[in-house]
Each structure stands twice: as C-alpha cells, then as structure tokens.
Design a protein around this motif. Structure first.
Motif, short mmCIF file in Angstrom:
data_model
loop_
_atom_site.label_atom_id
_atom_site.label_comp_id
_atom_site.label_asym_id
_atom_site.label_seq_id
_atom_site.Cartn_x
_atom_site.Cartn_y
_atom_site.Cartn_z
N SER A 181 74.68 -18.47 -1.03
CA SER A 181 75.80 -17.84 -1.73
C SER A 181 75.44 -17.64 -3.20
CB SER A 181 77.07 -18.69 -1.61
OG SER A 181 78.14 -18.12 -2.32
N ARG A 182 75.12 -16.43 -3.57
CA ARG A 182 74.77 -16.14 -4.96
C ARG A 182 75.96 -16.33 -5.90
NH1 ARG A 182 70.48 -11.07 -5.10
NH2 ARG A 182 68.84 -12.13 -3.88
N PRO A 183 77.19 -15.95 -5.49
CA PRO A 183 78.33 -16.21 -6.39
C PRO A 183 78.50 -17.69 -6.71
CG PRO A 183 78.96 -14.61 -4.73
CD PRO A 183 77.61 -15.14 -4.33
N VAL A 184 78.35 -18.54 -5.69
CA VAL A 184 78.45 -19.99 -5.93
C VAL A 184 77.34 -20.44 -6.86
CG1 VAL A 184 78.28 -22.26 -4.84
CG2 VAL A 184 79.60 -20.44 -3.73
N ALA A 185 76.15 -19.92 -6.66
CA ALA A 185 75.02 -20.29 -7.51
C ALA A 185 75.27 -19.87 -8.96
CB ALA A 185 73.74 -19.64 -6.99
N ARG A 186 75.82 -18.68 -9.16
CA ARG A 186 76.08 -18.20 -10.52
C ARG A 186 77.17 -19.03 -11.19
NH1 ARG A 186 76.77 -11.79 -10.62
NH2 ARG A 186 76.90 -12.31 -12.84
N VAL A 187 78.17 -19.47 -10.42
CA VAL A 187 79.22 -20.32 -10.97
C VAL A 187 78.66 -21.69 -11.34
CG1 VAL A 187 81.37 -21.54 -10.43
CG2 VAL A 187 81.11 -19.14 -9.78
N ALA A 188 77.79 -22.21 -10.48
CA ALA A 188 77.28 -23.57 -10.68
C ALA A 188 76.18 -23.64 -11.73
CB ALA A 188 76.76 -24.11 -9.35
N GLU A 189 75.48 -22.54 -11.97
CA GLU A 189 74.32 -22.58 -12.85
C GLU A 189 74.62 -23.09 -14.27
OE1 GLU A 189 70.42 -19.79 -13.86
OE2 GLU A 189 72.18 -18.94 -12.85
N PRO A 190 75.70 -22.64 -14.92
CA PRO A 190 75.99 -23.18 -16.26
C PRO A 190 76.24 -24.68 -16.25
CG PRO A 190 77.38 -21.28 -15.79
CD PRO A 190 76.65 -21.59 -14.55
N TYR A 191 76.86 -25.16 -15.17
CA TYR A 191 77.11 -26.60 -15.08
C TYR A 191 75.81 -27.38 -14.92
CZ TYR A 191 82.04 -25.40 -14.54
OH TYR A 191 83.30 -24.92 -14.76
N LEU A 192 74.86 -26.81 -14.18
CA LEU A 192 73.56 -27.46 -14.06
C LEU A 192 72.86 -27.55 -15.40
CD1 LEU A 192 72.11 -25.89 -10.76
CD2 LEU A 192 73.06 -28.18 -11.08
N VAL A 193 72.97 -26.47 -16.18
CA VAL A 193 72.35 -26.47 -17.51
C VAL A 193 72.97 -27.53 -18.40
CG1 VAL A 193 71.94 -25.09 -19.58
CG2 VAL A 193 71.70 -24.03 -17.32
N VAL A 194 74.31 -27.61 -18.37
CA VAL A 194 75.01 -28.60 -19.20
C VAL A 194 74.66 -30.01 -18.76
CG1 VAL A 194 77.28 -29.51 -19.82
CG2 VAL A 194 76.89 -27.04 -19.78
N LEU A 195 74.67 -30.26 -17.45
CA LEU A 195 74.34 -31.59 -16.93
C LEU A 195 72.91 -31.97 -17.24
CD1 LEU A 195 76.15 -31.50 -13.48
CD2 LEU A 195 76.80 -32.84 -15.49
N ASN A 196 72.03 -30.98 -17.25
CA ASN A 196 70.63 -31.26 -17.57
C ASN A 196 70.48 -31.64 -19.04
OD1 ASN A 196 67.80 -31.31 -16.91
ND2 ASN A 196 67.58 -29.44 -18.08
N ALA A 197 71.29 -31.02 -19.90
CA ALA A 197 71.23 -31.33 -21.32
C ALA A 197 71.97 -32.62 -21.67
CB ALA A 197 71.81 -30.18 -22.13
N LEU A 198 72.85 -33.06 -20.79
CA LEU A 198 73.61 -34.28 -21.05
C LEU A 198 72.67 -35.49 -21.14
CD1 LEU A 198 76.52 -35.59 -21.13
CD2 LEU A 198 76.20 -36.00 -18.68
#
Length: 274
Positions: free
Chosen positions: A101-118
């Motif tokens: 699901s590309r829409p799910v991936a696009r929604v989740a991607e910013p959260y992955l970036v934030v969690l990675n920077a946390l």
C-alpha cells in the motif's frame, strides 16, 4: 591462455594485498599496546588513570576466575543479539510490507523519519522503570535502536524497484503475493543487508546504555560499578572486553552479509534462468 594467466595474477595480487593489510593492522595494534605498556612503565602515561596492558590483563584473569567476567560478557552479548535480530526482522518486515500500500507507506514515512531522529537512548530510564533493571529492558532498548533503521532501509529498497518489472509480472498473470516474494523481497534484500553493520553497533549501544542506567549484570554495569569505586583497572577491563566483543559481533555480521548476499544472488540467478 594469456587471459587465464592474467586472471591468476590478479587473484594472486589481491591475496597478497589482503595479507599485507592484515599484517599492517595487527602490527599497528601490537605496536600501540607495546607503546602503551612502555609509557606506563616509564611514567609517560599515568598508570593510575590509564593503567597498562599487563595490569588490565591480570585484572581480567582475576575477574574471569571469579566467573563475573564471563557472566557479564554473556549477558551483554545476548541482550545485544536478541535486540539486533528482533529489531532487524521486525523492521525489515514492516518496510517490505509497505509495498502492498503506497498510500500507507507515504503516511507512515514522515513518522519513520521522526522516530529515527528521536534520541531513543533517552528512553532508557523510562524502559528501566517500566520493565525493571533486568534483561527485558536491555533487549527492548536494543530493539528500539534497530527497528526503525531496518524499516527505513527495507522501505528504501522497495521504492527503488522499477515499476516496469511489476507491470511485466502482472501481464504474465502473477499475483500480488508472487510479485512480493519473487520480485520485491529479492530486490530489496541488498538494502536490508547493507543496514546490518549499522544495526549491530546500534543494538550494542542500546544494551550498554541500558546497563549504564540500571542493571545487575553486564559489561556496562561493570564499567559503572568500577568507576564509582575508583577501580580504574576494572574500568579498562570492561572497555577492552567490550571493544573485543563489538569487533567479534561486527565480523559475524560481515560474514552473515556475505552468506546472505551469495544466497540471494544465487536465488535471483535461478529465477532469471527459469
């Protein structure tokens, strides 16, 4: 015949170069240890703060005979490995499943970036309070250190897949699950494998910081305890053993990378042949 001789010469040159590199690596290490020992004996290095290789080795032998050193090595090693394996497997699975699901991936991607920077190491006190000072909190912190990196690596591999190949497989009647198992997973696997070296270091950092905060076992606990009692020889024992353990784990991951790369290359070649 000339081509065969040329290839043989190249292989021989590479083997010789590899042998010389290993020789230089070990030679520099031995030289640094000898300089350290000589500096401590001659007074150029403060033996109280920096100890010496001989005294560190003697202290390590004493701890080994007591059984505490072996226990701490196993504790730190197991928490690191469990966090590394679970974080890599779960994170890679999540990153790969985004393909469905590309829409799910696009929604989740910013959260992955934030969690990675946390700064996940800052969560160590919270995890210790929630899970206690035992094994679970160390494994959980090592898991958190690796899972996001693995997910991002796998998702990056998924995004690099050419849609032409997907369209071709669909035109040949392949189902989504077949496309996922025969195209998506093999194509993204190099990205997953490339993240292993980073993840093993992150997993060890998580386990050690968890032991720094609160623990009853582990090399991190040994270092903290030795520091509070001003036993600097024991501190250097913990640092040295931890360095050796990290190198061994890194070499193990490098070997695993080679095995996985060969298997996936062979699998991809077999699929192309069919």
């Amino acid at each position: 015949m000339a081509r065969h001789d040329t290839l043989a010469g190249v292989r021989e040159t590479k083997a010789t170069s590899s042998w010389l590199i290993r020789l230089w690596q070990w030679g520099i290490l031995v030289l640094l240890i000898l300089l350290w020992e000589a500096g401590a004996r001659l007074g150029f290095v403060d033996p109280y703060f920096f100890s010496s290789p001989v005294e560190i080795a003697q202290t390590a032998v004493v701890q080994w005979e007591k059984g505490t050193l072996w226990r701490d090595v196993v504790y730190t090693g197991m928490s690191t490995l469990l966090g590394f394996v679970s974080g890599t497997v779960v994170g890679s699975a999540v990153g790969l499943l985004f393909w469905f699901s590309r829409p799910v991936a696009r929604v989740a991607e910013p959260y992955l970036v934030v969690l990675n920077a946390l700064p996940k190491l800052a969560l160590a006190p919270v995890l210790v309070i929630l899970l206690g000072i035992g094994f679970a909190s160390k494994v959980t912190l090592a898991f958190l250190m690796t899972v996001i990196v693995a997910a991002i690596s796998a998702h990056s591999g998924v995004k690099e897949i050419d849609d032409t190949f997907t369209t071709l497989m669909v035109s040949l009647g392949a189902r989504r699950l077949q496309i996922f198992t025969r195209l998506v997973v093999p194509s993204a696997m190099p990205w997953v494998i490339s993240g292993l070296r980073v993840n093993i270091a992150l997993a060890m950092a998580g386990a050690i910081v968890g032991e720094f905060i609160a623990s009853d076992k582990g090399l991190g606990r040994m270092i903290v305890y030795a520091g509070t009692t001003f036993d600097l020889k024991l501190v250097w024992v913990g640092v040295t053993v931890l360095s050796v353990l990290s190198v061994l784990m890194y070499l193990g991951v490098v070997a695993l990378e080679k095995v996985l790369s060969r298997r996936w290359s062979a699998s991809a070649n077999g699929s192309q042949g069919k």
